[in-house]
Design a protein around this motif. Sequence first.
Motif, PDB file in Angstrom:
ATOM      1  N   THR A 582      40.838 -13.712  51.704  1.00  0.00           N
ATOM      2  CA  THR A 582      39.938 -13.711  50.548  1.00  0.00           C
ATOM      3  C   THR A 582      39.475 -15.148  50.306  1.00  0.00           C
ATOM      4  O   THR A 582      40.319 -16.051  50.127  1.00  0.00           O
ATOM      5  N   TYR A 591      26.492 -17.118  50.347  1.00  0.00           N
ATOM      6  CA  TYR A 591      26.859 -16.865  51.738  1.00  0.00           C
ATOM      7  C   TYR A 591      25.600 -16.586  52.552  1.00  0.00           C
ATOM      8  O   TYR A 591      24.722 -15.831  52.136  1.00  0.00           O
ATOM      9  N   GLU A 610      31.250  -9.860  59.797  1.00  0.00           N
ATOM     10  CA  GLU A 610      30.696 -10.017  58.459  1.00  0.00           C
ATOM     11  C   GLU A 610      31.759  -9.707  57.404  1.00  0.00           C
ATOM     12  O   GLU A 610      32.554  -8.762  57.555  1.00  0.00           O
ATOM     13  N   PRO A 611      31.798 -10.451  56.316  1.00  0.00           N
ATOM     14  CA  PRO A 611      32.757 -10.180  55.239  1.00  0.00           C
ATOM     15  C   PRO A 611      32.262  -9.061  54.332  1.00  0.00           C
ATOM     16  O   PRO A 611      31.090  -8.684  54.331  1.00  0.00           O
ATOM     17  N   ARG A 612      33.203  -8.534  53.571  1.00  0.00           N
ATOM     18  CA  ARG A 612      32.879  -7.572  52.514  1.00  0.00           C
ATOM     19  C   ARG A 612      32.847  -8.313  51.189  1.00  0.00           C
ATOM     20  O   ARG A 612      33.693  -9.150  50.905  1.00  0.00           O
ATOM     21  N   ARG A 613      31.817  -7.991  50.378  1.00  0.00           N
ATOM     22  CA  ARG A 613      31.676  -8.655  49.087  1.00  0.00           C
ATOM     23  C   ARG A 613      32.570  -7.966  48.066  1.00  0.00           C
ATOM     24  O   ARG A 613      32.576  -6.745  47.935  1.00  0.00           O
ATOM     25  N   SER A 617      33.891 -12.925  45.664  1.00  0.00           N
ATOM     26  CA  SER A 617      34.672 -13.341  46.820  1.00  0.00           C
ATOM     27  C   SER A 617      34.163 -12.687  48.096  1.00  0.00           C
ATOM     28  O   SER A 617      33.507 -11.648  48.079  1.00  0.00           O
ATOM     29  N   LEU A 618      34.493 -13.352  49.204  1.00  0.00           N
ATOM     30  CA  LEU A 618      34.246 -12.825  50.543  1.00  0.00           C
ATOM     31  C   LEU A 618      35.582 -12.359  51.106  1.00  0.00           C
ATOM     32  O   LEU A 618      36.579 -13.102  51.057  1.00  0.00           O
ATOM     33  N   TRP A 620      37.699 -10.574  54.368  1.00  0.00           N
ATOM     34  CA  TRP A 620      37.823 -10.097  55.748  1.00  0.00           C
ATOM     35  C   TRP A 620      39.146  -9.329  55.846  1.00  0.00           C
ATOM     36  O   TRP A 620      40.217  -9.870  55.483  1.00  0.00           O
ATOM     37  N   TYR A 635      32.283 -19.717  58.607  1.00  0.00           N
ATOM     38  CA  TYR A 635      31.122 -19.117  57.949  1.00  0.00           C
ATOM     39  C   TYR A 635      30.359 -20.242  57.244  1.00  0.00           C
ATOM     40  O   TYR A 635      30.866 -21.374  57.110  1.00  0.00           O
TER      41      TYR A 635
END
Length: 868
Positions: A582, A591, A610-613, A617-618, A620, A635
């Motif tokens: 996180t 981002y 790609e991260p999840r929003r 926060s980002l 993975w 990133y």
Amino acid sequence: MTPAGTVIRNQATALVGNERYLSNVVETVVRPLCLPSLTPNGTPTTPGQEAGISPGGYAYLPYVLTNAGNDAFTFSLSLVPDPHDWDPAEMAIFPDQNADGLPDNSTPLTQATLAMGEILRLVVGIRAPASATGSLLLTPVARCPNGQEDAENYARITVTTGPALSVEKQMPPSALPGEEIPVLLRVRNLGTAPAHTVTLLDQPLPLPFVLGSAQAPKGRLEYYDGTTWQQTEPQVVKGVRLVLDRLLVGEEATLTFRLKVPPGTPPGQVENLARAEGPGGPAEGRAALEILPIYQHHLGPLGNPRALPSGEGSTNDRQEAQGLAGQPLCFAHTLENAGTVQDAYDLHVEGLPEGLGYWFTGMDRSPLTPPLVLGPGEQMDFRVCYLPQEAGTFQARVVALSQATGARNTTVDLLNLLPANALGLVKEADPAPGTTLKPGDVITYTLRIQNAFASLSQVAVEDALSPHVEFVSASHGGVYEAQAHKVVWTFASLPQGETLLILKVRVRANTPDDSLVANTFLLRSQETPNPLTSNPVTHPVFSVNLLLRKEVSPKEAVVGDLLTYRLTLENPSSASLTIRITDTPPPGTRYEPGTALFFPECQGGGEALEPRRENRSLVWENLSLSGKGKLCLTYKLRLLPGAPKELVNTAQALGVSGNGAATASGKAQALALLKPGPFALGGMLLGRVFLDMDGDGTFGPQDLPLPGARILLSNGVQALTDSAGRYAFRDLEGLHQVMLDPASAPFPPLPMPENLGEGYRKRAVVQGLTVVDFPLRPPRGSVQVFRNTTLRLGPFSVEKRIVQVGDRLFVELRLKSPEPLPELTLTDPLPDGGAKTFSFAEFKGEEVLVYELEKAVLTDPEVRWRYP
């Protein structure tokens, strides 16, 4: 003896699930079996009857024919004289329906048809020739159509002159134990002269005599008590006789009495011999009594098979007990063979709902398989055990079925069953189950026994410990058994209600990472022989934390630039983990999609990921990290207008092992600075804190700046003065209050027009560049700075200077780092040798260290810390 023609049918049934399947029907037909029975029996050496006959006279011998087969049969009747001294002038078999020992008519019988079990009284009539001398052995024969015969019925007839006595004895052919049977003795004088002083006696009696039952129309009755004969009837009669003074030619006399078959007499044949003594004698008459078997049995509660006092079907024939679903419930019973012969009994239970199983055991709980074979008068104790799966009230009828007769005897078991959760085991743990533990951690287990069922006896509670823990303590006398590695509690009884047991264990020091500490406990008692098990509680074990490092490039940027962040995560453990990272970008950044790259083992060209929003926060997720391995993630963030001057970015990693152990990293930060553009606007509040040596309220050459003083705004933003006593707040606008922290500057302020209160607070309207100074009254004496030096290493800096206050010298060390530095150690050498050492478990921010010095010699400090 099953009647002929009976059809015995048999069919098997199979239950599969709820389906019922039937086999083919097998039939067996009972065939006829012919069995003649002619009594009394006798052999040539021991004749069943003896009679005297005069030359040219008659003798009559009574017999009884019984159809002992299983169907109606016609029996042929014949007489066989063998051996004999003379040939009878006449010899025939006649019916004797009135049982007087004489032929009913003059028509002889050569055959007789009898139904199953039917009897026919017969008499054999014999006339001796006038020249007869000696004796004759004679046997009547009854023969079946298939040749089966009864030919052992010999009688002896002896030729006498003068008186000739003949004796006939009659008894029913059969009787049951407990019944009274009539006995008839008849003596006749078949000779040619009177017989004087004739005695007709029956001694010894084969069965107990019924007192007061002896009767005789003529003569004198006498009784034998085992020692002497007497006319008065004793309490125990062993024999009875009739004494006749005279018996004329052709005259007869009778004696009747009753005998009783004792209860419990086993089946068999009882023979009785009557004898006539006197002139023309002796003569004998024999009769046989078949004592029939009694088949009777009783089944009832333990020790009371007859269910006394109220008997079969009463409340005394009923047992009631409370049980628990899922636990066997057993009832003790007694089966009694009250008959006179051995019998075998099948057992089964009726009235149970489908799915409720049962079985039979001995009182020692060993398996018991019917049929149960009992001798006469024998009893057997056994148990019927039920295994209910659901709560409710059930009535079970236990049936004992005689294999000999098919007769039933029953008793009732009433089952009152509570649900399984009426006795519950709950396992709790502190720390809570699922919490990741480290070697050396102590787990406190609470064993909660919730008993709404019944008071339990002979209770054993067992807690088998995980191999990864060691025993610490147990409440309520719990005993640790080292060999089995378990803790055992024993209680003679456990009442209803809740019982709490406490157990403490410690995670072993050598427990491997990703081990699972699992624990349950069980309870067994006399009422619950099937062990009850609690819910399991598990704790994963993981001994190390993840190491996370974060870097940013470039360190300074302007609006519109891209900041590249790199996360490096290492797994010190040998267990593989699934990682969630996180990262919280700083405000004023965005981002840049498509820029995230994942590097397994921090090698290769990287994979797009790609991260999840999640809010700001980002995230993975589901990243694989092998034992002792590492991964990298990069990133980019774009710098937006309005971003703060300091861009602090925080990340954290959480790893979950295959067994659910969770381990986290410390928070890793990366600092980037926003460089203002050439057209940046914003107000600035700055000033100086100083000792006003000349008292004019403005900073001059003689005044001394005060470093390290804390300046605060009303919104909580604060700053520390630098070595020149200066401070600054940027990007301000409008009315503000600025305050000097008295604890950081313990000198009274000079009175100024903008002062509020004592002068530590001032009001300022910030427009462009606004200056607010804090002149302070100097203390007595003076402070002089001789020398200073500054050391910078990465994010860390230390400024050292020597100041003189009065006659004393002091070293001032000012430490500063925007990032957390673990295990930081600062060593400051002394002029005469040795050093001052300062250690921090983790250092971040600013701190001032001061110590006194003997000589004004400036040395260079050394500093080191450990990167994660």
